[in-house]
Design a protein around this motif. Structure first.
Motif, short mmCIF file in Angstrom:
data_model
loop_
_atom_site.label_atom_id
_atom_site.label_comp_id
_atom_site.label_asym_id
_atom_site.label_seq_id
_atom_site.Cartn_x
_atom_site.Cartn_y
_atom_site.Cartn_z
N ALA A 190 -1.70 3.72 4.27
CA ALA A 190 -2.48 4.62 3.35
C ALA A 190 -2.19 6.10 3.61
CB ALA A 190 -3.81 4.24 3.32
N ASN A 224 -6.27 5.96 -7.91
CA ASN A 224 -6.61 5.48 -6.45
C ASN A 224 -8.24 5.44 -6.19
OD1 ASN A 224 -4.23 4.40 -4.37
ND2 ASN A 224 -3.29 5.81 -6.15
N GLY A 281 -0.07 3.54 -2.98
CA GLY A 281 -0.65 4.98 -2.44
C GLY A 281 0.07 6.04 -3.02
N SER A 287 -7.04 5.01 0.94
CA SER A 287 -6.24 5.65 -0.02
C SER A 287 -6.91 6.56 -0.78
CB SER A 287 -5.55 4.62 -1.04
OG SER A 287 -4.67 5.34 -1.82
N GLN A 306 0.79 -1.27 -0.24
CA GLN A 306 -0.12 0.13 -0.08
C GLN A 306 0.90 1.28 0.01
OE1 GLN A 306 -3.22 0.14 -0.48
NE2 GLN A 306 -2.81 2.30 -0.55
#
Length: 254
Positions: A220, A173, A19, A58, A15
């Motif tokens: 995130a 995202n 992100g 995110s 992540q």
């Protein structure tokens, strides 16, 4: 608990990269799950179950920082949803052993693409409207069928077409959350309807999914800081090499 901690670390790292760069959460998570012997359909379903939480976190972070191009979002998301539903349906139509070589080969191609992408200069020009919907549909299909690849395909495609990185990463995202919902619903519908003969997905891999969720949620909000601390090219190369090495190991273990 050891499995939970392992996947917490995997989810955090995946992540953090996703992100910050708009890609690689699904590819990394699916790669690790496949290496544990999880069949492709179950791996993709597990990753998308985790992404219900991580993409929400995110995407919300990018909304707060106003990184979303709404005109691009509404052209991209519907195409991604249609492609994702089709990909999930196709994946659940075949046996895991028959699909696994194609899935791992696809992930290897994504890995090589990320490595090559790290050596290219990122332009910043308007994206032609005609390329957005096809790119979203292909990205959604490959993401569901391969367990990852939405960001790698769509983010790289949009950046290659000249879109500003900040708005590409934020928009991809944010739209991924809707794509993830559609893919997860398709997996669930296939399971309930009997089209997909698989049971105990969430319970069997519950610790892994929980770890992916926890690690992803923790990473995130930190994506903006981590992209400043680690050069983009270094992250892309590391992820690409990881996936390619995995493909090499798996090929020689069959």
């Amino acid at each position: 608990m050891s499995e939970f901690i392992l996947f917490l670390i995997v989810g955090f790292l995946a992540q953090a990269v996703d992100g910050a760069l708009g890609m690689a959460y699904g590819a990394i998570s699916s790669t690790v799950l496949l290496s544990f012997g999880v069949p492709p359909a179950q791996a993709s379903a597990s990753v998308h179950a985790a992404e219900l939480f991580t993409t929400a976190a995110s995407g919300s972070a990018h909304l707060v920082h106003r990184n979303v191009d709404w005109q691009l979002f509404w052209r991209l998301a519907p195409a991604g949803i249609m492609g994702g539903c089709l990909g999930a349906y196709v994946l659940t139509s075949f046996e895991g052993d028959a699909v696994k070589p194609f899935v791992t080969t696809y992930l290897a191609v994504i890995g090589l693409f990320l490595v090559v992408r790290s050596f290219r200069k990122i332009p910043s020009e308007p994206v032609p409207a005609r390329v957005v919907a096809p790119l979203g549909a292909i990205g959604g299909f490959l993401d569901a069928a391969g367990g990852g690849g939405w960001g790698a395909m769509v983010t790289s495609g949009l950046l290659g077409a000249g879109a500003p990185p900040r708005y590409v990463i934020g928009t991809v995202n944010a739209s991924e959350f809707l794509v993830t919902i559609s893919v997860s619903v398709t997996f669930l519908a296939s399971l309930v309807s009997g089209h997909w003969q698989a049971t105990g997905i969430l319970t069997q891999h519950g610790w892994a999914i929980g770890g992916l969720i926890a690690g992803g949620l923790f990473a995130a909000p930190m994506a903006g800081w981590m992209v400043k601390a680690v050069p983009e090219k270094a992250l892309l190369r590391a992820v690409g090499i990881l996936i390619v090495v995995y493909r090499y190991i798996r090929r020689h273990s069959w």
